[in-house]
Write a protein that holds these residues in place. Structure first.
Motif, PDB file in Angstrom:
ATOM      1  N   LYS A   1       1.071  -1.259  -0.128  1.00 14.37           N
ATOM      2  CA  LYS A   1       0.290  -0.135  -0.070  1.00 14.37           C
ATOM      3  C   LYS A   1       0.815   1.291  -0.108  1.00 14.37           C
ATOM      4  O   LYS A   1       0.562   2.403  -0.518  1.00 14.37           O
ATOM      5  N   ALA A   2       1.952   1.116   0.824  1.00 20.92           N
ATOM      6  CA  ALA A   2       2.771   2.477   0.761  1.00 20.92           C
ATOM      7  C   ALA A   2       3.513   2.871  -0.447  1.00 20.92           C
ATOM      8  O   ALA A   2       3.620   3.815  -0.967  1.00 20.92           O
ATOM      9  N   LEU A   3       4.041   1.679  -1.361  1.00 22.76           N
ATOM     10  CA  LEU A   3       4.411   1.754  -2.592  1.00 22.76           C
ATOM     11  C   LEU A   3       3.476   2.144  -3.523  1.00 22.76           C
ATOM     12  O   LEU A   3       3.839   3.080  -4.205  1.00 22.76           O
ATOM     13  N   MET A   4       2.254   1.866  -3.461  1.00 22.53           N
ATOM     14  CA  MET A   4       1.195   1.993  -4.388  1.00 22.53           C
ATOM     15  C   MET A   4       0.773   3.378  -4.408  1.00 22.53           C
ATOM     16  O   MET A   4       0.568   4.216  -5.072  1.00 22.53           O
ATOM     17  N   ILE A   5       0.684   4.205  -2.931  1.00 22.64           N
ATOM     18  CA  ILE A   5       0.531   5.489  -2.740  1.00 22.64           C
ATOM     19  C   ILE A   5       1.603   6.365  -3.321  1.00 22.64           C
ATOM     20  O   ILE A   5       1.216   7.383  -3.944  1.00 22.64           O
ATOM     21  N   VAL A   6       2.835   5.890  -3.207  1.00 25.74           N
ATOM     22  CA  VAL A   6       3.931   6.691  -3.656  1.00 25.74           C
ATOM     23  C   VAL A   6       3.612   6.641  -5.289  1.00 25.74           C
ATOM     24  O   VAL A   6       4.034   7.565  -5.853  1.00 25.74           O
ATOM     25  N   PHE A   7       3.383   5.581  -5.928  1.00 31.20           N
ATOM     26  CA  PHE A   7       3.264   5.575  -7.150  1.00 31.20           C
ATOM     27  C   PHE A   7       2.096   6.446  -7.689  1.00 31.20           C
ATOM     28  O   PHE A   7       2.168   7.162  -8.702  1.00 31.20           O
ATOM     29  N   GLY A   8       1.031   6.407  -6.897  1.00 29.16           N
ATOM     30  CA  GLY A   8      -0.092   7.428  -7.412  1.00 29.16           C
ATOM     31  C   GLY A   8       0.473   8.807  -7.128  1.00 29.16           C
ATOM     32  O   GLY A   8      -0.037   9.720  -8.088  1.00 29.16           O
ATOM     33  N   LEU A   9       0.930   9.246  -6.051  1.00 28.93           N
ATOM     34  CA  LEU A   9       1.443  10.590  -5.961  1.00 28.93           C
ATOM     35  C   LEU A   9       2.478  10.982  -7.159  1.00 28.93           C
ATOM     36  O   LEU A   9       2.332  11.997  -7.701  1.00 28.93           O
ATOM     37  N   ALA A  10       3.324  10.086  -7.564  1.00 24.64           N
ATOM     38  CA  ALA A  10       4.382  10.332  -8.613  1.00 24.64           C
ATOM     39  C   ALA A  10       3.614  10.312  -9.842  1.00 24.64           C
ATOM     40  O   ALA A  10       4.194  11.201 -10.588  1.00 24.64           O
ATOM     41  N   GLY A  11       2.603   9.720  -9.843  1.00 22.63           N
ATOM     42  CA  GLY A  11       1.820   9.757 -11.362  1.00 22.63           C
ATOM     43  C   GLY A  11       1.214  11.206 -11.707  1.00 22.63           C
ATOM     44  O   GLY A  11       1.294  11.392 -12.546  1.00 22.63           O
ATOM     45  N   LEU A  12       0.813  11.638 -10.513  1.00 24.18           N
ATOM     46  CA  LEU A  12       0.490  13.169 -10.587  1.00 24.18           C
ATOM     47  C   LEU A  12       1.474  14.045 -11.288  1.00 24.18           C
ATOM     48  O   LEU A  12       0.934  14.708 -12.309  1.00 24.18           O
ATOM     49  N   LEU A  13       2.709  13.994 -10.736  1.00 21.16           N
ATOM     50  CA  LEU A  13       3.634  14.817 -11.288  1.00 21.16           C
ATOM     51  C   LEU A  13       4.211  14.409 -12.555  1.00 21.16           C
ATOM     52  O   LEU A  13       4.249  15.421 -13.375  1.00 21.16           O
ATOM     53  N   ILE A  14       4.229  13.131 -12.783  1.00 25.75           N
ATOM     54  CA  ILE A  14       4.810  12.632 -14.209  1.00 25.75           C
ATOM     55  C   ILE A  14       3.712  13.139 -15.165  1.00 25.75           C
ATOM     56  O   ILE A  14       3.896  13.657 -16.191  1.00 25.75           O
ATOM     57  N   THR A  15       2.587  12.896 -14.888  1.00 23.54           N
ATOM     58  CA  THR A  15       1.388  13.236 -15.670  1.00 23.54           C
ATOM     59  C   THR A  15       1.300  14.698 -16.095  1.00 23.54           C
ATOM     60  O   THR A  15       1.170  15.139 -17.205  1.00 23.54           O
ATOM     61  N   GLY A  16       1.577  15.571 -15.084  1.00 24.66           N
ATOM     62  CA  GLY A  16       1.659  17.047 -15.079  1.00 24.66           C
ATOM     63  C   GLY A  16       2.867  17.359 -16.382  1.00 24.66           C
ATOM     64  O   GLY A  16       2.490  18.259 -16.977  1.00 24.66           O
ATOM     65  N   ALA A  17       4.066  16.844 -15.868  1.00 25.17           N
ATOM     66  CA  ALA A  17       5.357  17.101 -16.645  1.00 25.17           C
ATOM     67  C   ALA A  17       4.958  16.740 -18.078  1.00 25.17           C
ATOM     68  O   ALA A  17       5.356  17.447 -19.091  1.00 25.17           O
ATOM     69  N   LEU A  18       4.553  15.457 -18.674  1.00 22.14           N
ATOM     70  CA  LEU A  18       4.157  15.102 -19.838  1.00 22.14           C
ATOM     71  C   LEU A  18       3.100  15.881 -20.546  1.00 22.14           C
ATOM     72  O   LEU A  18       3.250  16.176 -21.371  1.00 22.14           O
ATOM     73  N   LEU A  19       2.112  16.418 -19.798  1.00 24.60           N
ATOM     74  CA  LEU A  19       0.984  17.101 -20.511  1.00 24.60           C
ATOM     75  C   LEU A  19       1.653  18.495 -20.627  1.00 24.60           C
ATOM     76  O   LEU A  19       1.289  19.051 -21.689  1.00 24.60           O
ATOM     77  N   ALA A  20       2.310  19.209 -20.009  1.00 26.38           N
ATOM     78  CA  ALA A  20       3.217  20.202 -20.179  1.00 26.38           C
ATOM     79  C   ALA A  20       4.071  20.269 -21.407  1.00 26.38           C
ATOM     80  O   ALA A  20       3.958  21.199 -22.327  1.00 26.38           O
ATOM     81  N   ARG A  21       4.673  18.884 -21.632  1.00 27.10           N
ATOM     82  CA  ARG A  21       5.599  18.882 -22.776  1.00 27.10           C
ATOM     83  C   ARG A  21       4.582  18.722 -23.989  1.00 27.10           C
ATOM     84  O   ARG A  21       5.064  19.042 -25.139  1.00 27.10           O
ATOM     85  N   ILE A  22       3.531  17.983 -23.837  1.00 23.39           N
ATOM     86  CA  ILE A  22       2.674  17.802 -24.844  1.00 23.39           C
ATOM     87  C   ILE A  22       1.858  18.702 -25.476  1.00 23.39           C
ATOM     88  O   ILE A  22       2.050  19.173 -26.857  1.00 23.39           O
ATOM     89  N   ASN A  23       1.635  19.796 -24.735  1.00 22.75           N
ATOM     90  CA  ASN A  23       0.947  20.891 -25.230  1.00 22.75           C
ATOM     91  C   ASN A  23       1.753  22.224 -24.963  1.00 22.75           C
ATOM     92  O   ASN A  23       1.400  23.184 -24.672  1.00 22.75           O
TER      93      ASN A  23
END
Length: 444
Positions: free
Chosen positions: A385-407
């Protein structure tokens, strides 16, 4: 005390009474579903009536006003007065409208919104009408029929304002349905079932809400749901300043009321699905102890109250956003769907798949224990659970960075830079192109 224990214990006197007149199969598959359907339809209709009251009161609170105060104490009878007014109001059909389609469109919208409640798990056991193993697909499929109702209403009205509203609604709702459908895939990877009741049971078995695993998926689903319901700031299909009232411009009286009934019922559907998939549904820590101690009926009732509380929090968000954010331009509306939400939902699916793969690969590696069981969803240990929560929070940052690069080349929202590029034309000073005519000489 003994009377209280008897009251909270499982009581089957209704079944015993019905068995005198019907068979067990008729009671289980006909009588009880009809009772549940009647209760759900009545409560949803009551919600639709008083949702208008709540919205007016909340908006009045945000704007330092009073809201409805005259009809009944604190204005509580105002929805009843509004309903009676609409029922007695003149109901007319435009002369050149397609009468049958014009007549049927509001009923299609209401039916599409109400049918979905048959698979919503409001509570355990008798708190859900039916548990279908493809319940989420049923919700997404039947809800899409509501788009057809708006298109038919606008087209059959034979009005340019209604037709433009119908075209806007079709483009908007189809666009955001794609993002909504993709956003739930991440949660389904953990629940491992398309049943909404199964998703709630999986979260209860894992003792966690999927919103902590899927914060990006939850946000995408909420934004897509608000746009799907044509609610502000996504209410372009019925923009008063541009289209008078949009697809329902030519409707009045009872049929006009049906469209708003469908809209508020659809708000309830989106909120209920969000609660079931991401907020644990009726599950809340320590509530299961009521079931363990034999208080089954009390367990169901408390679970229903938990579900309603979570539901009201999301519904309050609907009202809050309406009076907080300005309406988008239509090009911005479509860009949010196609350039931001759909790519972010696809990125979320990929990141979730990688996270689930890593968690499964780590299970048993060097004494790591990340998976507890997979019988009722993907149940993780504390480490998992701790690892999955870290993955979820990291996913927000990665998604934001990729969207900024795409757009990064998109300037739709950067109005400040657009204004800086505007240059005023310097008009050269000189003789005018057309000389002024000389004044006429006076006679004599």
């Amino acid at each position: 005390m003994e009377h209280l224990i008897v009251l909270l214990a499982p009581i089957n006197f209704i079944d015993q009474l019905l068995l005198r007149f019907f068979s067990a199969e008729t009671i289980n598959f006909v009588i009880w579903p009809l009772i549940q359907i009647g209760l759900v339809v009545t409560l949803v209709a009551l919600w639709v009536a008083y949702a208008t009251y709540l919205e007016r009161k909340i908006s009045a609170f945000m704007q330092a006003r009073l809201g409805p105060m005259r009809v009944g104490p604190w204005g509580l009878l105002q929805p009843i007065a509004d309903g009676l007014k609409l029922l007695t109001k003149e109901d007319f059909i435009p002369e050149k409208a397609d009468r049958w389609i014009f007549f049927c469109a509001p009923y299609i919208a209401v039916a599409a919104a109400f049918i979905v409640f048959s698979v919503i798990p409001f509570a355990p056991d008798w708190g859900v009408i039916t548990d279908v193993n493809i319940g989420l697909l049923l919700v997404l499929g039947v809800s899409s029929v509501g788009v057809l109702a708006l298109i038919l209403a606008g087209w059959s009205s034979n009005s340019k304002y209604a037709l433009l509203g119908a075209l806007r609604s079709s483009a908007q709702m189809v666009s955001y349905e794609v993002a909504m459908g993709l956003s739930v895939v991440g949660a389904l990877m953990f629940a491992r079932t398309l049943s909404l009741s199964g998703a709630v049971n999986a979260q209860a078995a894992d003792s966690i809400w999927y919103v902590v695993y899927q914060p990006a998926g939850f946000l995408i689903f909420l934004v897509s749901g608000i746009a799907e319901n044509n609610r502000a700031p996504f209410d372009l299909p019925e923009a008063e300043s541009e289209l008078v009232a949009g697809f329902h411009t030519e409707y009045s009286g009872f049929r006009w009321m049906l469209f708003f009934m469908a809209e508020y019922a659809a708000m309830l559907v989106v909120s209920a699905v969000a609660v079931a998939l991401y907020l644990g549904g009726w599950y809340f820590p320590f509530v299961y102890r009521l079931e363990a101690n034999g208080y089954h009926n009390l367990y169901v009732i408390v679970g229903l109250l938990v579900f309603i509380t979570k539901l009201l929090i999301i519904l309050y968000l609907y009202f809050w956003l309406r009076w907080t954010l300005p309406r988008f331009r239509y090009d911005q509306l479509m860009d949010i769907g196609w350039k931001w939400l759909i790519p972010s939902s696809l990125i979320n699916i990929g990141l979730t798949a990688v996270a689930v793969f890593v968690i499964q690969a780590l299970d048993g590696w060097r004494s790591f224990k990340t998976i507890d069981s997979m019988s009722r969803g993907l149940n993780l240990t504390g480490t998992g659970k701790a690892l999955m929560i870290v993955f979820g929070l990291a996913g927000l940052l990665i998604t934001g960075a990729l969207l900024a690069r795409i757009n990064w080349r998109s300037r739709d929202f950067n109005l400040k830079s657009q204004r800086r590029n505007i240059r005023l034309v310097n008009v050269p000073k000189g003789k005018p192109a057309v000389p002024a005519t000389a004044p006429a000489a006076s006679e004599g």
